[in-house]
Scaffold this motif. Sequence first.
Motif, short mmCIF file in Angstrom:
data_model
loop_
_atom_site.label_atom_id
_atom_site.label_comp_id
_atom_site.label_asym_id
_atom_site.label_seq_id
_atom_site.Cartn_x
_atom_site.Cartn_y
_atom_site.Cartn_z
N SER A 116 64.59 35.85 2.53
CA SER A 116 65.59 36.74 3.11
C SER A 116 64.82 38.02 3.24
O SER A 116 65.23 38.79 4.14
N LEU A 117 63.89 38.33 2.55
CA LEU A 117 63.13 39.66 2.82
C LEU A 117 62.39 39.73 4.15
O LEU A 117 62.54 40.57 4.74
N LEU A 118 61.97 38.54 4.48
CA LEU A 118 61.08 38.25 5.80
C LEU A 118 62.18 38.36 6.82
O LEU A 118 61.72 39.09 7.93
N ARG A 119 63.25 37.79 6.78
CA ARG A 119 64.30 37.96 7.78
C ARG A 119 64.56 39.32 7.97
O ARG A 119 64.84 39.90 9.19
N ARG A 120 64.74 40.17 6.94
CA ARG A 120 65.04 41.58 7.07
C ARG A 120 64.09 42.38 7.83
O ARG A 120 64.32 43.35 8.46
N ILE A 121 62.92 42.05 7.33
CA ILE A 121 61.61 42.64 8.04
C ILE A 121 61.62 42.27 9.67
O ILE A 121 61.35 43.23 10.31
N GLY A 122 61.80 41.22 9.85
CA GLY A 122 61.77 40.61 11.16
C GLY A 122 62.96 41.21 11.83
O GLY A 122 62.72 41.58 13.36
N SER A 123 64.22 41.51 11.35
CA SER A 123 65.15 41.73 12.12
C SER A 123 64.95 43.34 13.01
O SER A 123 65.68 43.62 13.70
N GLN A 124 63.92 44.01 12.27
CA GLN A 124 64.00 45.39 12.51
C GLN A 124 63.42 45.36 14.06
O GLN A 124 62.91 46.52 14.62
N GLU A 125 62.82 44.13 14.41
CA GLU A 125 62.10 44.02 15.68
C GLU A 125 63.10 44.36 16.99
O GLU A 125 62.87 44.68 18.16
N ASN A 126 64.40 44.08 16.61
CA ASN A 126 65.67 44.34 17.64
C ASN A 126 66.19 45.60 17.52
O ASN A 126 66.97 45.85 16.80
N ARG A 127 65.35 46.55 18.39
CA ARG A 127 65.98 47.91 18.03
C ARG A 127 65.94 48.65 19.39
O ARG A 127 65.40 48.41 20.26
N SER A 128 66.66 49.75 19.44
CA SER A 128 66.67 50.70 20.53
C SER A 128 65.49 51.72 20.48
O SER A 128 64.67 51.75 19.37
N ASP A 129 65.47 52.95 21.20
CA ASP A 129 64.24 53.94 21.23
C ASP A 129 64.66 54.86 20.14
O ASP A 129 63.68 54.99 19.28
N LEU A 130 65.37 55.68 20.63
CA LEU A 130 65.57 57.18 19.89
C LEU A 130 66.87 57.39 19.08
O LEU A 130 67.94 56.92 19.78
N ILE A 131 67.01 57.77 17.88
CA ILE A 131 68.23 58.32 17.32
C ILE A 131 67.88 59.82 16.96
O ILE A 131 66.98 59.91 16.05
N VAL A 132 68.85 60.45 17.21
CA VAL A 132 68.49 61.94 16.89
C VAL A 132 69.77 62.47 16.14
O VAL A 132 70.88 62.21 16.69
N SER A 133 69.53 63.20 15.11
CA SER A 133 70.71 63.91 14.18
C SER A 133 70.08 65.18 13.90
O SER A 133 69.40 65.12 12.80
N GLY A 134 70.55 66.26 14.60
CA GLY A 134 70.02 67.55 13.93
C GLY A 134 68.56 67.72 14.19
O GLY A 134 68.18 67.44 15.40
N ASN A 135 68.06 68.10 12.97
CA ASN A 135 66.54 68.08 13.29
C ASN A 135 65.81 66.95 12.75
O ASN A 135 64.79 66.79 12.63
N TYR A 136 66.74 65.86 12.52
CA TYR A 136 65.99 64.42 12.33
C TYR A 136 65.83 63.52 13.59
O TYR A 136 66.95 63.63 14.39
N LYS A 137 64.98 62.73 13.68
CA LYS A 137 64.51 61.82 14.82
C LYS A 137 64.05 60.52 14.43
O LYS A 137 63.27 60.45 13.57
N ILE A 138 64.47 59.44 15.09
CA ILE A 138 63.92 58.11 14.49
C ILE A 138 63.44 57.37 15.98
O ILE A 138 64.25 57.38 16.81
N ASP A 139 62.11 57.10 15.99
CA ASP A 139 61.68 56.44 17.08
C ASP A 139 61.80 54.98 16.63
O ASP A 139 60.90 54.54 15.76
N ASP A 140 62.89 54.23 17.00
CA ASP A 140 63.19 53.05 16.44
C ASP A 140 62.02 52.03 17.00
O ASP A 140 61.85 50.85 16.05
#
Length: 228
Positions: A116-140
């Motif tokens: 189950s933990l491996l599936r959750r780690i692997g699911s992170q491979e399906n992601r977009s590029d950037l998420i921005v909220s105020g002064n926070y940013k995620i490079d997915d």
Amino acid sequence: MNKKVLIVEDEGSIRGFLKINFKRNNFTVIEAESGEKAIENARIEKPIITILDIMLPGIDGFKTCEILRREFPQMGIIILTARSQDMDKIMGLEFGADDYMIKPFNPLELIARVNSLLRRIGSQENRSDLIVSGNYKIDDRAMKVYKDDAEIDLTPKEYMLMKIFMNNPGKALSRNELLNLVWGYDYIGDTKIVDVNIRRLREKVEEESSHPKTIETVWGVGYRWRKN
């Protein structure tokens, strides 16, 4: 996906038993009988999952967990403890573990939790590029989080929580929703794991974690990312 597991257990009979079960399920197994050896082997072998006993000679499992989490933020860590007190579970989660199991346990359940933990780690491979909220940013794509362009070092679970919050600004998210989204619908551990990870995340992203202004508590419900 990498299916390399590090088993850290000072009792040879238990270590051997776990090794057999993991090999039967097509895992590559690395062993360590102490915290010091676990850290050394992790640096060489780079396992994706570590099964970590708390009671170890030398540095204990809590300290070992803390070091592994700091050096390998993407690693999945499941602690093993012979004690059932809540404090031991909470301490393990505080030091960076993703999950825990209490001895004696069914090895099939441990394998299921690892998968189950491996599936959750692997699911992170399906992601977009950037998420921005105020002064926070995620490079997915790179799985990195920034505040004012300075990178924040997060564990996989903290990263997933951050991504969920930033994708849902202003929305109150219940503990059960967060538990299902981050740990999966098949997670059967203690729901306190949500609060523990939120507290750790606040320590990393808030100016004052004791007075959070970004990850707000919604009393009786859960948590909310404040709109900027």
